[in-house]
Design a protein around this motif. Structure first.
Motif, short mmCIF file in Angstrom:
data_model
loop_
_atom_site.label_atom_id
_atom_site.label_comp_id
_atom_site.label_asym_id
_atom_site.label_seq_id
_atom_site.Cartn_x
_atom_site.Cartn_y
_atom_site.Cartn_z
N MET A 1 0.84 -1.20 0.00
CA MET A 1 0.00 0.00 0.00
C MET A 1 0.88 1.25 0.00
O MET A 1 1.76 1.39 0.83
N ILE A 2 0.61 2.14 -0.96
CA ILE A 2 1.30 3.43 -1.03
C ILE A 2 0.29 4.52 -0.68
O ILE A 2 -0.81 4.55 -1.23
N VAL A 3 0.68 5.42 0.21
CA VAL A 3 -0.16 6.56 0.56
C VAL A 3 0.44 7.82 -0.06
O VAL A 3 1.64 8.07 0.07
N VAL A 4 -0.40 8.59 -0.73
CA VAL A 4 0.04 9.83 -1.37
C VAL A 4 -0.63 11.01 -0.67
O VAL A 4 -1.87 11.05 -0.59
N THR A 5 0.17 11.92 -0.17
CA THR A 5 -0.36 13.15 0.41
C THR A 5 -0.37 14.24 -0.66
O THR A 5 0.33 14.16 -1.66
N ALA A 6 -1.20 15.25 -0.45
CA ALA A 6 -1.34 16.38 -1.38
C ALA A 6 -1.56 15.92 -2.82
O ALA A 6 -0.90 16.39 -3.74
N PRO A 7 -2.51 14.98 -3.06
CA PRO A 7 -2.66 14.39 -4.40
C PRO A 7 -3.31 15.32 -5.41
O PRO A 7 -3.35 14.99 -6.61
N ALA A 8 -3.84 16.46 -4.97
CA ALA A 8 -4.44 17.40 -5.90
C ALA A 8 -3.51 18.57 -6.21
O ALA A 8 -3.86 19.44 -7.00
N GLY A 9 -2.32 18.58 -5.60
CA GLY A 9 -1.37 19.66 -5.82
C GLY A 9 -0.51 19.44 -7.03
O GLY A 9 -0.58 18.40 -7.70
N GLN A 10 0.35 20.41 -7.31
CA GLN A 10 1.15 20.39 -8.53
C GLN A 10 2.03 19.15 -8.63
O GLN A 10 2.08 18.50 -9.68
N ILE A 11 2.74 18.81 -7.56
CA ILE A 11 3.63 17.64 -7.60
C ILE A 11 2.87 16.37 -7.26
O ILE A 11 3.01 15.35 -7.96
N GLY A 12 2.07 16.39 -6.19
CA GLY A 12 1.36 15.19 -5.78
C GLY A 12 0.46 14.63 -6.86
O GLY A 12 0.35 13.41 -7.01
N ARG A 13 -0.17 15.50 -7.63
CA ARG A 13 -1.04 15.04 -8.72
C ARG A 13 -0.24 14.24 -9.75
O ARG A 13 -0.70 13.20 -10.23
N GLN A 14 0.95 14.71 -10.07
CA GLN A 14 1.78 14.02 -11.06
C GLN A 14 2.35 12.72 -10.50
O GLN A 14 2.47 11.72 -11.22
N VAL A 15 2.71 12.73 -9.21
CA VAL A 15 3.16 11.49 -8.58
C VAL A 15 2.05 10.45 -8.64
O VAL A 15 2.27 9.29 -9.02
N LEU A 16 0.84 10.85 -8.25
CA LEU A 16 -0.29 9.93 -8.25
C LEU A 16 -0.56 9.39 -9.65
O LEU A 16 -0.77 8.18 -9.83
N ASN A 17 -0.53 10.25 -10.66
CA ASN A 17 -0.76 9.79 -12.03
C ASN A 17 0.28 8.76 -12.45
O ASN A 17 -0.03 7.80 -13.17
N ASN A 18 1.53 8.95 -12.01
CA ASN A 18 2.58 7.99 -12.35
C ASN A 18 2.38 6.64 -11.66
O ASN A 18 2.85 5.61 -12.16
N LEU A 19 1.68 6.65 -10.53
CA LEU A 19 1.45 5.41 -9.78
C LEU A 19 0.21 4.65 -10.24
O LEU A 19 0.10 3.45 -9.98
N LEU A 20 -0.70 5.33 -10.91
CA LEU A 20 -2.01 4.72 -11.19
C LEU A 20 -1.92 3.50 -12.08
O LEU A 20 -2.78 2.61 -11.99
N ASN A 21 -0.91 3.43 -12.93
CA ASN A 21 -0.79 2.29 -13.84
C ASN A 21 -0.09 1.09 -13.21
O ASN A 21 0.04 0.05 -13.84
N SER A 22 0.36 1.25 -11.97
CA SER A 22 1.00 0.13 -11.28
C SER A 22 -0.05 -0.78 -10.67
O SER A 22 -1.24 -0.47 -10.66
N ASP A 23 0.41 -1.91 -10.16
CA ASP A 23 -0.50 -2.85 -9.49
C ASP A 23 -0.62 -2.57 -8.00
O ASP A 23 -1.37 -3.25 -7.30
N GLU A 24 0.11 -1.55 -7.51
CA GLU A 24 0.11 -1.25 -6.08
C GLU A 24 -1.23 -0.67 -5.65
O GLU A 24 -1.80 0.18 -6.32
#
Length: 294
Positions: A1-24
């Protein structure tokens, strides 16, 4: 399980998008879930609230292996220490209590530099790193150069006046990085289960440029004359306060920029590992130019 903080912000949004295609499995902490796209809300587990709240992070970190940690801007904070270290204390307690193994945090470079002790936001970020490391987690502090994307705050003056401003000398060459490259590095670390221990990961972009260099590149890409204008630190502080920042947070920004001008900007040695791919010219073509033309 990966937890992402600030997922709607400039950096967090891009981090989250990069993770979405993983199986995590992915969990996010967000104050307003409606700020996330519908397809993202369907893919992730949502914990609503502030990641500065102990009850929220305790729930969010339960069963988590890794956390992406980003302190959101707090222009009204009573001090830079409160904004970074104080905000992070509940999370550090939850890291311990919930057995989080790895944390990737957004920080700054300059540790060990003579001017780092009075560098405003940088000083507070490094103190935050020490606090997180003391929680017993394996930690990678993203030691970030200034963001190219910060220039988007000056789109109107670039578009209408052909000017952008700062208090740093126009001839000082320094590294800058694109937020999309920060997000790529963060996602790679979050998906990699093999690392341990505590260290920093520099993210410096591919080149050192002065503001005068950047003005020349912007002029070439935009097809119009763009100039850099250095402004007094007092003027910047007054402007920040007029926009609603507390005196302490305005002074923290000024102290950081003054430290950059006094050598902090070149304190981090460039290595192949810390050199990220997006050049300033490429960023101008793909990000700045569309923003100016919009």
């Amino acid at each position: 399980m990966i937890v992402v903080t600030a997922p709607a912000g400039q950096i967090g949004r891009q981090v989250l998008n990069n993770l979405l295609n993983s199986d995590e499995p992915i969990r996010v902490i967000v104050r307003d879930p409606s700020r996330l796209p519908a397809h993202t809300r369907e893919r992730v587990e949502i914990v609503q609230g502030s990641h500065g709240d102990l009850d929220v992070v305790t729930r969010a970190f339960a069963g988590a292996d890794a956390v992406f940690w980003l302190v959101p801007p707090d222009p009204h904070a009573e001090s830079v220490e409160a904004a970074y270290v104080g905000f992070s204390r509940p999370a550090c307690e939850a890291f311990k209590n919930q057995g989080v193994k790895r944390v990737v945090g957004v920080s700054a470079f300059g540790r060990g530099a003579a001017v780092a002790g009075n560098a405003g936001y940088v000083t507070a970020s490094l103190a935050m790193d020490d606090l997180i490391a003391s929680a017993g987690v394996s930690y990678r502090a993203l030691a970030l150069a200034s963001f190219m994307d910060n220039l988007l705050r000056q789109v109107e003056s670039i578009k209408n006046q052909g000017l952008f401003f700062d208090i740093i000398s126009g001839s000082l060459k320094q590294p800058t990085c694109a937020t999309r490259d920060i997000a790529t590095v963060a996602a790679r670390l979050l998906l990699d289960h093999s690392w341990s221990g505590v260290s920093s990961v520099p993210v410096l972009g591919p080149e050192d440029l002065s503001y005068n260099d950047m003005a020349r590149i912007m002029s070439e890409v935009l097809g119009k004359q763009v100039r850099y204008q250095q402004t007094p630190s007092e003027s910047l502080k007054a402007r920040l306060i007029s926009f609603g920042r507390s005196e302490a947070m305005a002074q923290g920004m000024v102290n950081m920029l003054m430290a950059y001008d006094q050598g902090l900007a070149t304190a981090e040695a460039r290595t192949p590992e810390g050199t990220t791919p997006t050049s300033f010219r490429q960023w101008c073509e793909e990000v700045l130019k569309p923003a100016v033309l919009a």
